[in-house]
Write a protein that holds these residues in place. Sequence first.
Motif, PDB file in Angstrom:
ATOM      1  N   TYR A 191      30.987 -75.494 -62.193  1.00 61.15           N
ATOM      2  CA  TYR A 191      31.931 -74.525 -61.635  1.00 61.15           C
ATOM      3  C   TYR A 191      31.783 -74.315 -60.135  1.00 61.15           C
ATOM      4  O   TYR A 191      32.106 -73.265 -59.610  1.00 61.15           O
ATOM      5  N   ILE A 192      31.272 -75.332 -59.453  1.00 57.29           N
ATOM      6  CA  ILE A 192      31.036 -75.214 -58.013  1.00 57.29           C
ATOM      7  C   ILE A 192      32.316 -74.887 -57.248  1.00 57.29           C
ATOM      8  O   ILE A 192      32.319 -74.058 -56.342  1.00 57.29           O
ATOM      9  N   TYR A 193      33.419 -75.523 -57.631  1.00 58.78           N
ATOM     10  CA  TYR A 193      34.663 -75.317 -56.887  1.00 58.78           C
ATOM     11  C   TYR A 193      35.190 -73.884 -57.060  1.00 58.78           C
ATOM     12  O   TYR A 193      35.580 -73.229 -56.100  1.00 58.78           O
ATOM     13  N   GLY A 194      35.184 -73.444 -58.314  1.00 56.66           N
ATOM     14  CA  GLY A 194      35.660 -72.084 -58.585  1.00 56.66           C
ATOM     15  C   GLY A 194      34.788 -71.048 -57.896  1.00 56.66           C
ATOM     16  O   GLY A 194      35.292 -70.055 -57.353  1.00 56.66           O
ATOM     17  N   ASN A 195      33.473 -71.281 -57.901  1.00 58.36           N
ATOM     18  CA  ASN A 195      32.568 -70.346 -57.234  1.00 58.36           C
ATOM     19  C   ASN A 195      32.820 -70.328 -55.728  1.00 58.36           C
ATOM     20  O   ASN A 195      32.780 -69.268 -55.097  1.00 58.36           O
ATOM     21  N   ALA A 196      33.110 -71.494 -55.154  1.00 61.84           N
ATOM     22  CA  ALA A 196      33.403 -71.555 -53.721  1.00 61.84           C
ATOM     23  C   ALA A 196      34.722 -70.828 -53.431  1.00 61.84           C
ATOM     24  O   ALA A 196      34.857 -70.161 -52.395  1.00 61.84           O
ATOM     25  N   LEU A 197      35.663 -70.932 -54.342  1.00 66.19           N
ATOM     26  CA  LEU A 197      36.930 -70.216 -54.143  1.00 66.19           C
ATOM     27  C   LEU A 197      36.671 -68.710 -54.112  1.00 66.19           C
ATOM     28  O   LEU A 197      37.233 -67.976 -53.285  1.00 66.19           O
ATOM     29  N   GLU A 198      35.809 -68.233 -55.008  1.00 70.44           N
ATOM     30  CA  GLU A 198      35.459 -66.812 -54.992  1.00 70.44           C
ATOM     31  C   GLU A 198      34.822 -66.436 -53.653  1.00 70.44           C
ATOM     32  O   GLU A 198      35.130 -65.393 -53.073  1.00 70.44           O
ATOM     33  N   ALA A 199      33.942 -67.301 -53.172  1.00 75.89           N
ATOM     34  CA  ALA A 199      33.289 -67.025 -51.887  1.00 75.89           C
ATOM     35  C   ALA A 199      34.316 -67.003 -50.750  1.00 75.89           C
ATOM     36  O   ALA A 199      34.220 -66.184 -49.826  1.00 75.89           O
ATOM     37  N   ILE A 200      35.316 -67.880 -50.833  1.00 77.64           N
ATOM     38  CA  ILE A 200      36.380 -67.898 -49.818  1.00 77.64           C
ATOM     39  C   ILE A 200      37.151 -66.574 -49.852  1.00 77.64           C
ATOM     40  O   ILE A 200      37.512 -66.025 -48.801  1.00 77.64           O
ATOM     41  N   VAL A 201      37.378 -66.051 -51.052  1.00 78.52           N
ATOM     42  CA  VAL A 201      38.063 -64.755 -51.153  1.00 78.52           C
ATOM     43  C   VAL A 201      37.192 -63.668 -50.510  1.00 78.52           C
ATOM     44  O   VAL A 201      37.704 -62.778 -49.820  1.00 78.52           O
ATOM     45  N   GLY A 202      35.878 -63.760 -50.705  1.00 78.49           N
ATOM     46  CA  GLY A 202      34.969 -62.816 -50.049  1.00 78.49           C
ATOM     47  C   GLY A 202      35.060 -62.924 -48.532  1.00 78.49           C
ATOM     48  O   GLY A 202      35.102 -61.915 -47.818  1.00 78.49           O
ATOM     49  N   ALA A 203      35.122 -64.157 -48.038  1.00 76.13           N
ATOM     50  CA  ALA A 203      35.210 -64.390 -46.586  1.00 76.13           C
ATOM     51  C   ALA A 203      36.521 -63.827 -46.036  1.00 76.13           C
ATOM     52  O   ALA A 203      36.553 -63.162 -44.991  1.00 76.13           O
ATOM     53  N   MET A 204      37.595 -64.089 -46.769  1.00 80.12           N
ATOM     54  CA  MET A 204      38.925 -63.610 -46.388  1.00 80.12           C
ATOM     55  C   MET A 204      38.940 -62.090 -46.294  1.00 80.12           C
ATOM     56  O   MET A 204      39.489 -61.510 -45.363  1.00 80.12           O
TER      57      MET A 204
END
Lengths: 251, 251
Positions: free
Chosen positions: A129-142
Amino acid sequence: MLKFLSKPFRQLTIPASDREFYRSLKHILGYSPDNLEIYKLALIHRSASVIISPGQKFDNERLEYLGDAVLDAIVADFLFGEFPSGDEGFLTKMRSKIVSRNSMNQLAVSIGLPNLIMVSNGALNHQKYIYGNALEAIVGAMFIDKGFKFTSDVVINNFLRQHINLDELQAIEHDYKSKLLEIAQKHHVKVTFDTHAINTEKQSPHFEAILFWDENEIGRGSGNSKKEAEQGASKQGIDWLEKNILSNSDE
Amino acid sequence: MLKFLSKPFRQLTIPASDREFYRSLKHILGYSPDNLEIYKLALIHRSASVIISPGQKFDNERLEYLGDAVLDAIVADFLFGEFPSGDEGFLTKMRSKIVSRNSMNQLAVSIGLPNLIMVSNGALNHQKYIYGNALEAIVGAMFIDKGFKFTSDVVINNFLRQHINLDELQAIEHDYKSKLLEIAQKHHVKVTFDTHAINTEKQSPHFEAILFWDENEIGRGSGNSKKEAEQGASKQGIDWLEKNILSNSDE
């Protein structure tokens, strides 16, 4: 001073080494990011983390924690508005379908995030789930870069409305029992359910299902029907299998 | 037109029947609410729900669903800022301590919410977390009325910073095993743990604990130490007991 110039000329102020990253990010997210460093951090998987000093590492896990919660709130709000007469049970179910690890992983792939993620090759093979987890992190960054309202608009309009079909999602009933039986067959293990009515002082009839993997109990569920109880037990069983058995095999 | 007059004269525009409610709410929340109706809805427990038509009821459950998610995001963001070097495990643990049902219930009482809640007497005796749930619904109402940033500022400055001590919270280690043993003693039931090392292909040693309530398995846990595994199994066991046994007894 001259602040009004800053937006059109933003690209000139970005170091040459970051321009390619800036362009890819802008293309994926659909807006001009301000704080590039925070997005870079969001894309560093822990397998590629940078150790600064003992106990201090730079990777996307803190941002993933933040983004996960922000995403939950955005999706909760989105569904609250989309289904004005949906009850809390329905809304909760729909939300968990949207933010499920599988669905987030797919969404990350759909928007083209994988190319930007920094991850060691070894980790990519092992962790699903690396990609999905990175997407969550991107939402955090946003969220840190632009605030809640902006993030919510981007997630809803650029991600959810483009890539997630609510009608289809509504129709999906997660069938955990079928999935469990499939896993059992693949591993040549017999699974059995002990499903029975239980007496409670509550008004509605109530059932409990206990799920055995070979001889071992791996899940329990309860509900107003046998089916519901077995679905619950199967879901718990799958969780247990994923933690204890499936994660060690090389799938 | 004359919009600039609206704020100072707001109270004049509130129907006489709502003025008392408006004042209490303003006192509790620390700001002037705009959309009174949404706050009223947040305070209607399902035991007092208003049935409009078949399948359409008015109570606070949808707002609780929304507020729960918004609150999670606010607390996640708050802790992210308060502990700049706390890792995601620590932050997640702290968050779950703050938003736990017990802690939310206490917070609701501390800010004086119970007086405003509409609930049937019967429900009050049976359900332990009515106040905390109503607080979540109020956060949902606040979010709809005033947006995320405003809600976040109120929750952090008026609620969390006033009533929650982060240092104390950090020191609390949830001891699920002790709590479980306490429950067992009260119910005169013997509990046993089957705790053992398990072989995985992972590098770190790993333990699993299986928890039996009388002869029935009610929880499993795993971790890098026996203690951690038993804590996990105890937590799962308590969850199970709360769903299946404790909720039927008259405590």
